[in-house]
Enzyme design. Structure first.
Site, PDB file in Angstrom:
ATOM      1  N   PHE A 117       0.865  -1.193   0.000  1.00 56.62           N
ATOM      2  CA  PHE A 117       0.000   0.000   0.000  1.00 56.62           C
ATOM      3  C   PHE A 117       0.892   1.230   0.000  1.00 56.62           C
ATOM      4  O   PHE A 117       1.724   1.412   0.896  1.00 56.62           O
ATOM      5  CB  PHE A 117      -0.922   0.038   1.232  1.00 56.62           C
ATOM      6  CG  PHE A 117      -1.876   1.211   1.191  1.00 56.62           C
ATOM      7  CD1 PHE A 117      -3.131   1.085   0.607  1.00 56.62           C
ATOM      8  CD2 PHE A 117      -1.497   2.448   1.692  1.00 56.62           C
ATOM      9  CE1 PHE A 117      -3.999   2.177   0.530  1.00 56.62           C
ATOM     10  CE2 PHE A 117      -2.358   3.546   1.624  1.00 56.62           C
ATOM     11  CZ  PHE A 117      -3.615   3.408   1.038  1.00 56.62           C
ATOM     12  N   ASP A 167       9.297   3.314   1.613  1.00 52.04           N
ATOM     13  CA  ASP A 167       8.050   3.936   2.079  1.00 52.04           C
ATOM     14  C   ASP A 167       7.918   3.673   3.580  1.00 52.04           C
ATOM     15  O   ASP A 167       7.455   2.610   4.005  1.00 52.04           O
ATOM     16  CB  ASP A 167       6.874   3.351   1.287  1.00 52.04           C
ATOM     17  CG  ASP A 167       5.527   3.888   1.758  1.00 52.04           C
ATOM     18  OD1 ASP A 167       5.450   4.464   2.858  1.00 52.04           O
ATOM     19  OD2 ASP A 167       4.532   3.695   1.020  1.00 52.04           O
ATOM     20  N   LYS A 207       2.071  10.011   8.684  1.00 49.72           N
ATOM     21  CA  LYS A 207       1.463   9.382   9.852  1.00 49.72           C
ATOM     22  C   LYS A 207       2.071   9.881  11.178  1.00 49.72           C
ATOM     23  O   LYS A 207       1.818  11.020  11.553  1.00 49.72           O
ATOM     24  CB  LYS A 207       1.543   7.858   9.724  1.00 49.72           C
ATOM     25  CG  LYS A 207       0.544   7.326   8.666  1.00 49.72           C
ATOM     26  CD  LYS A 207       0.358   5.847   8.796  1.00 49.72           C
ATOM     27  CE  LYS A 207      -0.590   5.259   7.770  1.00 49.72           C
ATOM     28  NZ  LYS A 207      -1.948   5.146   8.268  1.00 49.72           N
ATOM     29  N   THR A 222       1.797  25.009  -4.460  1.00 51.20           N
ATOM     30  CA  THR A 222       1.490  26.260  -3.761  1.00 51.20           C
ATOM     31  C   THR A 222       1.964  26.224  -2.311  1.00 51.20           C
ATOM     32  O   THR A 222       2.713  27.098  -1.867  1.00 51.20           O
ATOM     33  CB  THR A 222      -0.020  26.559  -3.785  1.00 51.20           C
ATOM     34  OG1 THR A 222      -0.419  26.744  -5.140  1.00 51.20           O
ATOM     35  CG2 THR A 222      -0.349  27.830  -2.997  1.00 51.20           C
TER      36      THR A 222
END
Lengths: 467, 467
Positions: free
Chosen positions: A186, A292, A323, A348
């Site tokens: 994931f 990751d 997280k 931005t």
């Protein structure tokens, strides 16, 4: 204020879960916002430390922690102090376009803040707002660096054809390049990160995706010490699959993304040797390894970064985080990963200064209280307790995993969904993953004193099931 | 505290821009963070209202406003009050997984908060963290709804083949579907939103993209009243192109995304009739119209939403927002856009309660001070002043546009990049877009008293250039 609270001694359940108040609010909320996933409506003012209190007055020991994202407990005093600081007020009301007009505090927040916990060898950081965004920014950095290398040092200017085709979503300007990910991984829900995500159809159904490849992630057998040869062979098979894909995929693969422990996909582990070999493979092919650490980072595995368990010979190329960091982004080690031109990696807001201030308070708390070492120690004790439960209830607790990985512990059980509900009824808020896995994701302030509460609850529920 | 400040009477420039302190910090920052895009390092504690103060002591009238994202002025008292509230502290230190464990305040923040400004006919909201994320979530909602319609009411379950192929990034589970966008549009920098973005190669180069189509956006000629026939024909031509693409693209087009005024792409406008016809086209084809109000929303065009200028006969399907909202997400009107199953549109944080609290304070301020009407009125006066400048300096100010659109005004000039620098040297922080366009993006608190300051600065710089 909640800061005056102290942690209660135990869970306390007053109603059926979810209670009537949660159900009533959920119905009202659902009129304007999709509330089908609402599990409990929470009174965060009454929640403290490891304990979550819902609006029906039920108090849970929380070992799920907002999908593994609360680092140092509810209403942590250090975080409250940061939240009440003048710097925070300014960051909230004067939200800058950080890339153009950073505040005079931004340098300090990074150099003397986030960079304190940069993975070994990583010298720079890029800030973001979510794990999905962090991973996609990492993919973009990898693609840009890959193409820089392809163009060679003497040919960095963009051709007219590249300029024209990029605007039309066509090669060579917008080339066909891939990120390799692993089955059951994931990595997020954006269109790029979702193309790398392989855990559940509910994430991916009906969404167009890039035709990127997946390799099998090792499926280790437990207990590890009884299956060393099989597990070694399994990892070799997976590495060969990676190498085959890198050599033969329909387009160049610019990077590989991997979780140190596949989390949503079922808490699947692999050995340090596997990851060392994976890094060697990416180096051999001149591509980037993206680690990751969105779920594993910030201490939960008993090291600040889970990849520290591997003893990698070289610094990781890119490490993404979110997280428990309470902000998001990626650290990187290779100067080529900073794009050759300004404004290629830009947006931005480029993160949120307010959330970086909270992240710094989290780091202060982790470092000053040695919470990583604490979690390593508590995790070992917790693991032993679960191993005993596994011996007592072998049909209900099996494939126990995460030994030596802090509190990042999981096991399989025949009906995880029912077990979650029963655990809530006895005051434990806990999560599942994969097909039928219970995953523990307590906060870094989970202590020895919480272990018997958790184990007793398991025992109570298992004893009922085993009848 | 900055809240004790009042707005200064005028800009004040003490050093060359950027000043020595900015340059020194930029060099230090660049060691850990890509600082090539840093224009000025800001002392936000000294900034107030429409004035931005850098660490070299230079004070600018800010009509760029953090890339069009500061809504109601620096250190706004209403926002400071929200930032210091106990609710804010809780939202910062107890960050929830909103989809699972919302706070007891979440219902109120939406129903009595954001929904106050929901576009006409939009009954629901989904929260996010950036404009890019908002647009990608909107694309996903459109794709899911499109496939639901394709499957038909009696066939909503997913087949084994769909389940298997979705996990492999293959059709039919992960189908080949497209979003149509317009040439010169900007919709964000994620892999999906970037595939729809068409403004500059620096955004897109080397990044893989979906093979989605683009149609030409009308290129109107100015002044509008002298080119009515040409402009009508141009819009008809663009609409025919949209229709041709919808009928003939290599895969089904599930949605069209459009900015009410193309902003990054050069402040390109189209008529209400164009947008009405575009909505009719999407309705005819049974697909979704996504109105990207990330830059135009929250009052800057003299209406709360820019699409209110169009008098659409039906409610918009989806309206995305970010920037001046200080949070992000999308409103929607069609119940089919809520996915048929829970967890299809979901992520860990699903926005940020802290930023939604700020957004509510922004809305309070806009509504209580009638800032939308104020901006409409001030914009008209500003436009007349710029029209006079355009008459005086026709070689330097041409294609003036945005009449009747509040302060959302722009003009072309031969060398926008140099003009920006010269304007900074006389105390105006201003932005550009497109090829050589100056775009005004003042805050909603820009008042009549600021107009002569801005116009005098232009006049001073133009007079020098015209010599």
């Amino acid at each position: 204020m909640a800061s005056a609270l102290s942690e209660p001694p135990a869970p306390s359940i007053q109603t059926a879960i979810p209670g009537a108040s949660t159900n009533a609010i959920k119905r009202e909320l659902d009129v304007v916002f999709d509330a089908r996933t609402t599990q409990m409506v929470i009174d965060y003012d009454k929640s403290y430390g490891n304990y979550l209190v819902d609006i029906d007055g039920n108090r849970f020991l929380d070992v799920y922690a907002q999908i593994a994202s609360i680092p140092v407990g509810y209403n942590n005093a250090t975080l409250i102090e940061a939240a009440q600081s003048p710097d925070m007020v300014s960051a909230l009301v004067n939200r800058p376009a950080i890339g153009n007009f950073p505040s005079r505090r931004w340098l300090n927040l990074l150099r003397d803040g986030l960079m304190r916990v940069a993975p070994r060898g990583c010298t720079q950081v890029f800030t973001a707002q979510s794990g999905s965004e962090a991973n996609e920014l990492a993919f973009k950095a990898a693609f840009m660096a890959y193409r820089r290398k392809q163009r060679g040092p003497d040919n960095q200017s963009w051709s007219t054809r590249e300029l024209e085709t990029a605007m039309k979503n066509q090669a060579p300007g917008s080339p066909d390049l891939a990120i390799l990910s692993f089955k059951d991984s994931f990595h997020g829900r954006g269109f790029g990160s979702l193309s790398a995500t392989r855990s559940k159809p509910v994430h991916k159904m009906d969404i167009p995706s890039f035709k990127w490849p997946q390799a099998t992630f090792p499926r280790l057998r437990y207990p590890l010490e009884e299956h060393e040869d099989d597990n070694h062979a399994e990892e070799q098979r997976c590495l060969q699959e990676v190498e085959h894909i890198l050599a033969s995929w329909q387009c160049p693969v610019a990077g590989v993304i991997v979780e140190p422990i596949q989390s949503e996909g079922g808490d699947n582990h692999a050995s340090p040797a596997f990851f060392q070999a994976l890094q060697a493979l990416t180096q051999k092919h001149g591509i980037y390894l993206i680690i990751d650490e969105v779920q594993t980072g910030f201490g939960a595995t008993g090291r600040f970064w889970a990849h520290e368990h591997w003893g990698l010979p070289a610094a990781p190329d890119i490490v993404t985080f979110s997280k428990k960091a309470q902000t998001a982004g990626y650290f990187f080690s290779d100067a080529m990963l900073r794009p050759d031109k300004a404004y290629r990696q830009f947006n931005t807001w480029m993160g949120d200064t307010a959330r970086v201030i909270i992240s710094n308070a989290v780091i202060d708390e982790i470092l000053s209280k040695n919470l990583v070492e604490h979690t390593a120690r508590v995790g070992d004790i917790l693991y032993e307790g679960l191993a005993a439960l596994s011996t007592k209830f072998p049909q209900l607790v099996f494939n126990l995993r995460g030994k030596g990985k802090g509190t990042y512990i999981a096991f399989d059980t025949p009906d995880a969904s029912s077990l979650l509900k029963e655990m809530r009824n006895v005051g434990i808020n806990i999560g599942s993953c994969g097909v039928s896995t219970i995953r523990l994701r307590p906060m870094l302030v989970f202590g020895e004193e919480h272990i018997p509460i958790l184990l007793d609850a398991f025992e109570k529920v298992f004893a009922r099931s085993a009848k």
